[in-house]
Design an enzyme around this catalytic site. Structure first.
Site, PDB file in Angstrom:
ATOM      1  N   ASP A   9      24.158  38.123  61.457  1.00 23.50           N
ATOM      2  CA  ASP A   9      24.392  36.876  60.719  1.00 23.50           C
ATOM      3  C   ASP A   9      24.822  35.749  61.662  1.00 23.50           C
ATOM      4  OD1 ASP A   9      24.635  35.080  58.616  1.00 23.50           O
ATOM      5  OD2 ASP A   9      26.705  35.640  58.202  1.00 23.50           O
ATOM      6  N   GLU A  44      18.770  38.769  62.014  1.00 27.99           N
ATOM      7  CA  GLU A  44      19.320  37.486  61.569  1.00 27.99           C
ATOM      8  C   GLU A  44      20.063  36.792  62.715  1.00 27.99           C
ATOM      9  OE1 GLU A  44      21.091  35.472  57.506  1.00 27.99           O
ATOM     10  OE2 GLU A  44      21.392  37.623  57.808  1.00 27.99           O
ATOM     11  N   TYR A 129      13.620  42.485  59.730  1.00 30.53           N
ATOM     12  CA  TYR A 129      14.537  41.766  58.852  1.00 30.53           C
ATOM     13  C   TYR A 129      13.718  41.365  57.636  1.00 30.53           C
ATOM     14  CZ  TYR A 129      17.691  38.144  57.069  1.00 30.53           C
ATOM     15  OH  TYR A 129      18.489  37.363  56.266  1.00 30.53           O
ATOM     16  N   ASP A 168      17.482  45.489  58.422  1.00 30.45           N
ATOM     17  CA  ASP A 168      17.995  45.071  57.122  1.00 30.45           C
ATOM     18  C   ASP A 168      16.797  44.999  56.190  1.00 30.45           C
ATOM     19  OD1 ASP A 168      18.914  43.751  54.904  1.00 30.45           O
ATOM     20  OD2 ASP A 168      19.641  41.978  55.961  1.00 30.45           O
ATOM     21  N   ASN A 170      16.940  44.796  52.926  1.00 29.20           N
ATOM     22  CA  ASN A 170      17.255  43.980  51.756  1.00 29.20           C
ATOM     23  C   ASN A 170      16.887  44.671  50.442  1.00 29.20           C
ATOM     24  OD1 ASN A 170      18.679  41.472  51.960  1.00 29.20           O
ATOM     25  ND2 ASN A 170      17.046  40.714  53.286  1.00 29.20           N
ATOM     26  N   ASP A 241      20.740  48.629  54.783  1.00 26.45           N
ATOM     27  CA  ASP A 241      20.316  48.765  56.177  1.00 26.45           C
ATOM     28  C   ASP A 241      19.981  50.234  56.426  1.00 26.45           C
ATOM     29  OD1 ASP A 241      21.337  45.967  57.462  1.00 26.45           O
ATOM     30  OD2 ASP A 241      22.745  46.689  55.946  1.00 26.45           O
ATOM     31  N   ASP A 266      30.131  41.409  55.181  1.00 23.43           N
ATOM     32  CA  ASP A 266      28.715  41.268  55.464  1.00 23.43           C
ATOM     33  C   ASP A 266      28.218  42.633  55.958  1.00 23.43           C
ATOM     34  OD1 ASP A 266      26.623  39.229  55.234  1.00 23.43           O
ATOM     35  OD2 ASP A 266      26.288  39.550  57.370  1.00 23.43           O
ATOM     36  N   HIS A 267      27.292  42.663  56.902  1.00 23.15           N
ATOM     37  CA  HIS A 267      26.700  43.932  57.331  1.00 23.15           C
ATOM     38  C   HIS A 267      27.585  44.651  58.341  1.00 23.15           C
ATOM     39  CE1 HIS A 267      22.613  43.175  55.653  1.00 23.15           C
ATOM     40  NE2 HIS A 267      23.000  41.914  55.781  1.00 23.15           N
TER      41      HIS A 267
END
Length: 276
Positions: A9, A44, A129, A168, A170, A241, A266-267
């Protein structure tokens, strides 16, 4: 071989900002340094079309002095400073062939820097991603086309040699992969369409390595919403992920797990160890 994947991120923020969140990100990077992985996949990155600056590369070299860097950024007509991916891989590895595939995805998705693939003599390592379906699911139709194109791309790699695929994605594949499935039925990342897309991907001959080793263990996630200050404290997360492998090498997996990222929301990074 040890491999790590992490949606950072914003690489620039993590490396150069003085914010409290940036410090938490650098704490995670310190954790990755201590892991001593062979390959690190980063999603990202949010870098410019020109990629990492000399300052970025110098800081990365300070953290990872024995690693090479491969990157891909979003380019026009896609949004600037959007998405983006990067590989760090040890310079002691045999030099891989590096590709930046376009998969025939709709809209600007192929220009958003979403896939990098490393080809070694006996296997591929590829990261993705995956595009988010977006607020109001405005990108869901395009996302479904992406999922099909990406699955076909991985299957083509798999026809050549075994594949290690990460990133990721999603999507929380099953109800067990998020804390509150009933209230997220039409949320981006848990629609029937996205879940079916991931099912279709696995059906092409790929293994979700975490579930392969851990079965239906509950309450293990890789992402917690930043918008909710208590999401990580309460573990109301999502597992979006993944490390995937070709089915025919699944028996070589020795570890697939999350890496503790402390209080940073977040991740969190994910790790795969495999005996190749």
């Amino acid at each position: 071989m040890k491999l790590i994947s992490w949606n950072i991120d914003s690489l620039n923020a993590a490396l150069t900002s003085d914010s409290p969140r940036a410090q938490l990100s650098r704490d995670v990077i310190d954790t990755l340094v201590a892991q001593d992985a062979d390959i690190i996949a980063i999603q990202e990155t949010k870098l410019s079309a020109k990629g990492p600056t000399k300052k970025h590369l110098d800081i990365l070299h300070d953290f990872f002095p024995s690693f090479n860097v491969a990157w891909r950024s979003s380019i026009e007509p896609a949004r600037k400073g959007y998405a983006g991916t990067m590989f760090l891989y040890k310079n002691s590895l045999p030099a891989p062939a590096i590709s930046y595939p376009e998969i025939g995805a709709p809209s600007t998705m192929d220009c958003e820097g979403r896939i990098i693939t490393l080809e070694f003599e006996d296997f591929f390592v590829t990261q993705v991603y995956t595009p988010n379906a977006g607020d109001g699911l405005k990108r869901l139709n395009d996302r479904q086309i992406w999922d099909e194109c990406y699955a076909n791309y991985l299957a083509e790699l798999d026809r050549q040699k075994p594949v290690l695929a990460t990133g990721d994605y999603n999507v929380a594949h099953e109800e067990i992969d998020l804390a509150n499935p009933s209230s997220n039925r039409r949320s981006p990342g848990f629609t029937d369409e996205e879940r079916q897309g991931f099912t279709n991907l696995l059906a092409k001959g790929f293994t979700d390595t975490f579930r392969y080793l851990h079965g239906n263990v509950p309450n293990v996630y890789s992402w917690w919403a930043q918008r909710s200050k208590t999401s990580k404290i309460n573990n109301t997360g999502w597992r979006i992920d993944y490390w995937l492998t070709s089915e025919r090498i699944a028996n070589k997996i020795t570890k697939s797990d999350m890496i503790d990222s402390g209080t940073r929301q977040d991740h969190t990074p994910i790790v795969l160890e495999i005996d190749l």
